[in-house]
Scaffold this active site. Structure first.
Site, PDB file in Angstrom:
ATOM      1  N   LEU A 187       0.692  -1.307  -0.093  1.00 60.27           N
ATOM      2  CA  LEU A 187       0.073   0.049  -0.076  1.00 60.27           C
ATOM      3  C   LEU A 187       0.774   1.204   0.124  1.00 60.27           C
ATOM      4  O   LEU A 187       0.662   2.079  -0.719  1.00 60.27           O
ATOM      5  CB  LEU A 187      -0.871  -0.047   1.186  1.00 60.27           C
ATOM      6  N   ALA A 188       1.753   1.488   1.003  1.00 64.85           N
ATOM      7  CA  ALA A 188       2.730   2.569   0.871  1.00 64.85           C
ATOM      8  C   ALA A 188       3.437   2.593  -0.322  1.00 64.85           C
ATOM      9  O   ALA A 188       3.550   3.863  -0.680  1.00 64.85           O
ATOM     10  CB  ALA A 188       3.473   2.613   2.210  1.00 64.85           C
ATOM     11  N   ASP A 189       4.096   1.874  -0.902  1.00 66.16           N
ATOM     12  CA  ASP A 189       4.645   1.672  -2.075  1.00 66.16           C
ATOM     13  C   ASP A 189       3.742   2.199  -3.306  1.00 66.16           C
ATOM     14  O   ASP A 189       4.136   3.328  -4.077  1.00 66.16           O
ATOM     15  CB  ASP A 189       5.191   0.539  -2.361  1.00 66.16           C
ATOM     16  N   GLY A 190       2.661   1.617  -3.413  1.00 65.20           N
ATOM     17  CA  GLY A 190       1.572   2.138  -4.346  1.00 65.20           C
ATOM     18  C   GLY A 190       1.305   3.588  -4.318  1.00 65.20           C
ATOM     19  O   GLY A 190       1.182   4.280  -5.267  1.00 65.20           O
TER      20      GLY A 190
ATOM     21  N   ALA B 163       4.227   5.845  -5.091  1.00 62.67           N
ATOM     22  CA  ALA B 163       4.306   5.606  -6.599  1.00 62.67           C
ATOM     23  C   ALA B 163       3.247   6.731  -7.495  1.00 62.67           C
ATOM     24  O   ALA B 163       3.711   7.422  -8.242  1.00 62.67           O
ATOM     25  CB  ALA B 163       4.247   4.432  -7.159  1.00 62.67           C
TER      26      ALA B 163
END
Length: 396
Positions: free
Chosen positions: A168-171, A174
């Protein structure tokens, strides 16, 4: 495949990042036409070893490395770093996610990038940012999901903090990194700024930023938001409900009009005037009661009947899908939310489609991620030599 003009045709992206957030920024740009060169270590990006494989083919890689030309370089080697410098001169956008200071130690930090190519935009993705007391700490999405406050408010009231079962945090980072890149390019080109700039993107800040008004509510009232399961502290009803045939649906009574329609569906329109249910604050105080009314009605009926009756009066509701339902859902397929891309390894590679959907310059997945490490190395090196010759010729 498509030959149609896309929004980012002509934009050149150097992807030096690994795993998820940084590479996904490059994927988003590539989906809309940018020429993306992905640099990975000769052993292969770690994303190749995440998730499931089929016959040795890394499946997640097919999606995250789509629309990217792949080369292999070990940045510990000075010759490889010189190749990266040539790629920096070629690029409009450079994306990296090394720990702060690592690229500087190799002579590839922001100062060097800007000197080599003053027009280049550099996106630097880290767990905690380039500055601050935690900047040197290793950063991963899981840590950002904890540090941002997300995990603290997620889960059942009597259960532990809950981490998401996906990046979630990466998405979220991004997506934030993608729009930041476009702002930097717009300022450089359309606004006449003429120069690239450095984007300092942490994993935790975009996630913290979408968690709502927690900060101001805490400072002004002392309220610390807790875990509420599937309920909301702002409106009721809001929950997941089981149907007679074992499916789940989700709904949210965001306005009084919507709640009144829900009460009509369950055969209790008179309750719209009930003091317990005619305002949002009253419904929140009586969440158990309205949840029971709606839940009892839904659990006595099969999914399709529930959906049909709610939709008949325009009361918002949605089935809670798993991926087996998603990949064959008519709406997903009609909109291209799920696509199937011809692929040399799998025959067809199924993945999420391109979003958002632009009416005049739609994006496209031109090819899925290639399995061989450095699959495009020779082609890219030839292009780089040609670019260098044209550059020298222009200077002469």
């Amino acid at each position: 495949m498509t030959d149609a003009k896309m929004a980012l045709d002509g934009i050149k992206v150097l992807d030096l990042a690994s795993l998820y957030a940084g590479p996904l920024i490059a994927t988003n740009l590539g989906d809309h036409g940018a020429d993306v060169i992905k640099v990975e270590h000769p052993r292969g990006d770690d994303a190749r070893r995440w998730g499931l494989t089929k016959g040795g083919v890394p499946l997640w890689w097919k999606s995250i490395a789509r629309n990217k030309r792949l080369i292999a370089l070990d940045l510990h080697d000075e010759k490889a770093r010189q190749t990266v410098r040539e790629l920096i001169e070629w690029a409009d956008v450079v994306i990296e996610n090394f720990r702060p200071g690592r690229l500087e130690s190799w002579g590839l930090g922001w100062a060097e990038v800007h000197a080599l190519n003053p027009r280049a935009v550099m996106v630097r993705v880290t767990g905690f940012g380039q500055t601050g007391p935690l900047s040197q700490e290793p950063g991963f999405g899981t840590l950002a999901e904890a540090f941002s406050g997300f995990a603290a408010i997620t889960g059942q009231p009597d259960g532990p903090p809950t981490l998401p079962p996906f990046g979630l945090a990466d998405g979220v980072a991004a997506l934030a990194g993608t729009y930041a890149t476009m702002m930097a390019l717009y300022w450089r080109d359309a606004q006449g700024g003429g120069l690239g700039q450095m984007i300092d993107l942490s994993l935790y800040e975009p996630l913290f930023g979408i968690l709502g008004p927690q900060a101001i509510e805490y400072v002004e009232t002392g309220t610390v938001q807790g875990r509420q399961g599937n309920r909301s502290k702002r409106t009721a009803p809001r929950n997941a409900y089981l149907t007679l045939d074992g499916h789940w649906v989700a709904l949210s009574g965001g306005t009084q009009q919507i709640v009144n329609r829900m009460l009509t569906v369950i055969g209790r329109p008179e309750l719209a005037g009930d003091e317990r249910f005619k305002t949002a604050p009253a419904r929140l105080q009586h969440s158990d009661e309205i949840d029971t009314l709606i839940g009892d009605w839904i659990v006595s009926r099969p999914l399709e009947d529930v959906l049909a009756q709610f939709r008949a009066v325009e009361a918002p509701i949605a089935p809670i899908y798993d991926v087996a339902q998603i990949v064959d859902d008519p709406h997903y397929l009609a909109r291209g939310s799920v696509i199937r891309v011809p692929d040399d390894d799998l025959g067809e590679a199924t993945m999420a489609g391109v979003f958002p959907k632009l009416s005049l310059t739609p994006g496209a997945v031109r090819f899925a991620g290639r399995t061989n490490v450095g699959a495009d190395h020779e082609e890219v090196m030839r292009d780089l030599q040609l670019n260098s010759k044209k550059h020298r010729s222009g200077q002469d």
